[in-house]
Write an enzyme that holds these catalytic residues in place. Structure first.
Site, PDB file in Angstrom:
ATOM      1  CE  LYS A 111      -5.086   2.062 -11.726  1.00 23.17           C
ATOM      2  NZ  LYS A 111      -3.672   1.808 -11.752  1.00 23.17           N
ATOM      3  CE  LYS A 192      -5.608   0.130  -5.310  1.00 20.99           C
ATOM      4  NZ  LYS A 192      -4.450  -0.618  -5.691  1.00 20.99           N
ATOM      5  CE  LYS A 195       3.146   2.332  -6.383  1.00 14.40           C
ATOM      6  NZ  LYS A 195       2.340   1.547  -7.333  1.00 14.40           N
TER       7      LYS A 195
HETATM    8  N1  AQP Z   1      -4.109   0.104  -0.469  1.00 12.65           N
HETATM    9  C1  AQP Z   1      -3.468  -1.045  -0.522  1.00 12.65           C
HETATM   10  N2  AQP Z   1      -3.508  -1.905   0.528  1.00 12.65           N
HETATM   11  C2  AQP Z   1      -2.828  -3.090   0.497  1.00 12.65           C
HETATM   12  N3  AQP Z   1      -2.078  -3.479  -0.568  1.00 12.65           N
HETATM   13  C3  AQP Z   1      -2.012  -2.643  -1.623  1.00 12.65           C
HETATM   14  N4  AQP Z   1      -1.370  -2.716  -2.803  1.00 12.65           N
HETATM   15  C4  AQP Z   1      -1.629  -1.603  -3.533  1.00 12.65           C
HETATM   16  N5  AQP Z   1      -2.435  -0.788  -2.857  1.00 12.65           N
HETATM   17  C5  AQP Z   1      -2.697  -1.394  -1.663  1.00 12.65           C
HETATM   18  C6  AQP Z   1      -0.505  -3.831  -3.202  1.00 12.65           C
HETATM   19  O1  AQP Z   1       0.765  -3.288  -3.538  1.00 12.65           O
HETATM   20  C7  AQP Z   1       1.331  -4.083  -4.573  1.00 12.65           C
HETATM   21  C8  AQP Z   1       1.829  -3.207  -5.674  1.00 12.65           C
HETATM   22  O2  AQP Z   1       0.780  -2.493  -6.276  1.00 12.65           O
HETATM   23  P1  AQP Z   1       1.004  -1.805  -7.684  1.00 12.65           P
HETATM   24  O3  AQP Z   1       1.879  -0.656  -7.550  1.00 12.65           O
HETATM   25  O4  AQP Z   1       1.507  -2.785  -8.647  1.00 12.65           O
HETATM   26  O5  AQP Z   1      -0.390  -1.468  -8.202  1.00 12.65           O
HETATM   27  P2  AQP Z   1      -1.664  -0.955  -7.541  1.00 12.65           P
HETATM   28  O6  AQP Z   1      -2.327  -2.060  -6.812  1.00 12.65           O
HETATM   29  O7  AQP Z   1      -2.455  -0.350  -8.636  1.00 12.65           O
HETATM   30  O8  AQP Z   1      -1.125   0.119  -6.502  1.00 12.65           O
HETATM   31  P3  AQP Z   1      -1.441   1.636  -6.373  1.00 12.65           P
HETATM   32  O9  AQP Z   1      -0.644   2.149  -5.276  1.00 12.65           O
HETATM   33  O10 AQP Z   1      -2.904   1.852  -6.289  1.00 12.65           O
HETATM   34  O11 AQP Z   1      -0.860   2.245  -7.709  1.00 12.65           O
HETATM   35  P4  AQP Z   1      -1.563   3.093  -8.810  1.00 12.65           P
HETATM   36  O12 AQP Z   1      -2.206   4.223  -8.095  1.00 12.65           O
HETATM   37  O13 AQP Z   1      -0.430   3.510  -9.692  1.00 12.65           O
HETATM   38  O14 AQP Z   1      -2.538   2.207  -9.502  1.00 12.65           O
HETATM   39  C9  AQP Z   1       0.244  -5.067  -5.020  1.00 12.65           C
HETATM   40  O15 AQP Z   1       0.517  -6.312  -4.412  1.00 12.65           O
HETATM   41  C10 AQP Z   1      -1.012  -4.490  -4.467  1.00 12.65           C
HETATM   42  O16 AQP Z   1      -1.961  -5.487  -4.158  1.00 12.65           O
END
Ligand code: AQP
Length: 326
Positions: A111, A192, A195
């Site tokens: 990030k 991965k 969002k």
């Molecule tokens: N691609 C993924 N596959 C499986 N699990 C995932 N998680 C996130 N992406 C994947 C799991 O979802 C939960 C919540 O995640 P988060 O919103 O707290 O943060 P993150 O992991 O940073 O998710 P994003 O979607 O990638 O958000 P942004 O883009 O805002 O950083 C966690 O249990 C995570 O493991």
């Protein structure tokens, strides 16, 4: 009965990765455990957010939790910033963490990559996550694979404090699913699904319309071999589609490989569109009902009160451990 804690950031609509990696586990676990499911809004502000959008997303994520089956009568569902212990314990643990271990976190590296300067919160985010978990004497943390390193840090911090001051924290374990633990981006199956990715076709959000789901899946990156088989290293795109299919239907990867012998990628994609649209339809219907209901905010306020009662007990113990206050 074990204590379970997990959270999702209200940084946009929940996607299939969040659902298959984390939320599906939330629902399974609430039947036999004491579960706390949090909307981690303090984590969201580690990167800039529009305040109005953030407030809206908090309720969107809460409604999605409930739409996929998290029951606020069985589980404690609440918003992180409504319980002050998260920030307070976060500070205490910041004083126990080393900057070196935080700079090594892969999510921080990803990030902050290419940026001249980033907020200190982005570096200390995993410490706040450790506080979220340790605040509730958590035994089990259901998360996606991408959080493995953060769970390790949480365990290290708990053990470090326990060794230095005597038993203060429960040392938690991560819980990762086999299918869906790491759903990859549709446009780049080596990253991965996320969002905050710029390309909306890289992900399928739980609230996507059927036409958007179709477009994203049909456009998804595969390879030129033309054979449908699971091989993450050499065929990450096709393997990702098979994993999503398997996680949503319960069919094994081997069974899917057999079903699609002699078929092209177009057939697999077309069927997957149907599977995804059908799986999401009931969630979308429930979401609309819950998002518009008055009970949503009442449930979150009730959840915050119940979480606060547990958090206060831990914070009293933590203040005593560290010699804080009178
Ligand atoms: N691609 C993924 N596959 C499986 N699990 C995932 N998680 C996130 N992406 C994947 C799991 O979802 C939960 C919540 O995640 P988060 O919103 O707290 O943060 P993150 O992991 O940073 O998710 P994003 O979607 O990638 O958000 P942004 O883009 O805002 O950083 C966690 O249990 C995570 O493991």
């Amino acid at each position: 009965m074990s204590r379970v804690f997990s959270g999702v950031q209200p940084t946009g609509n929940i996607h299939l990765g969040n659902y298959l990696g984390a939320l599906k586990q939330f629902v399974e676990l609430q039947e036999e455990n004491e579960c706390l499911y949090c909307i981690v809004d303090e984590h969201a502000i580690t990167v800039p957010q529009d305040p109005k959008e953030l407030k809206k997303h908090i309720l969107d994520v809460a409604a999605l939790y409930m739409a996929v089956g998290v029951d606020p009568k069985k589980s404690i569902v609440f918003v992180q910033s409504q319980v002050s212990g998260h920030a307070e314990l976060g500070w205490v643990l910041n004083c126990c963490a080393n900057t070196g271990e935080l700079f090594r976190m892969t999510q921080f590296k990803a990030k902050s990559a290419g940026k001249e300067s980033v907020g200190a919160g982005l570096l200390t985010y995993p410490v706040l996550m450790a506080a979220d978990i340790l605040l509730y004497d958590t035994d089990i943390v259901p998360v996606g694979n991408d959080q493995k390193q953060h769970i390790e840090l949480t365990r290290d911090l708990a053990i470090r404090v326990n060794n230095k001051y005597g038993k203060t924290f429960v040392v938690p374990d991560g819980r990762f699913l086999k299918a869906g633990a790491r759903v990859m981006a549709l446009d780049d199956p080596t990253s991965k699904m996320s969002k905050s990715a710029v390309n909306e076709h890289s992900r399928i959000s739980l609230l996507d319309e059927p036409s958007k789901i179709k477009k994203s899946i049909m456009k998804s990156t595969t390879d030129s071999e033309g054979v449908i088989r699971f091989d993450i290293e050499n065929k990450p795109g096709v393997s990702n589609l098979l994993s999503i299919y398997s996680a949503l239907t319960g069919k094994t990867i081997e069974a899917l490989e057999k079903d699609y012998e002699g078929h092209g990628y177009g057939d697999l994609k077309k069927d997957l569109v149907e599977v995804v649209v059908e799986s999401l339809a009931p969630i979308q219907e429930k979401y609309k009902e819950i998002r518009e209901s008055k009970e949503l905010i009442d449930a979150l306020n009730d959840g915050a009160n119940r979480a606060e009662a547990i958090a206060q007990k831990t914070m009293k113990r933590v203040r005593d451990t560290f010699g804080l206050g009178l």
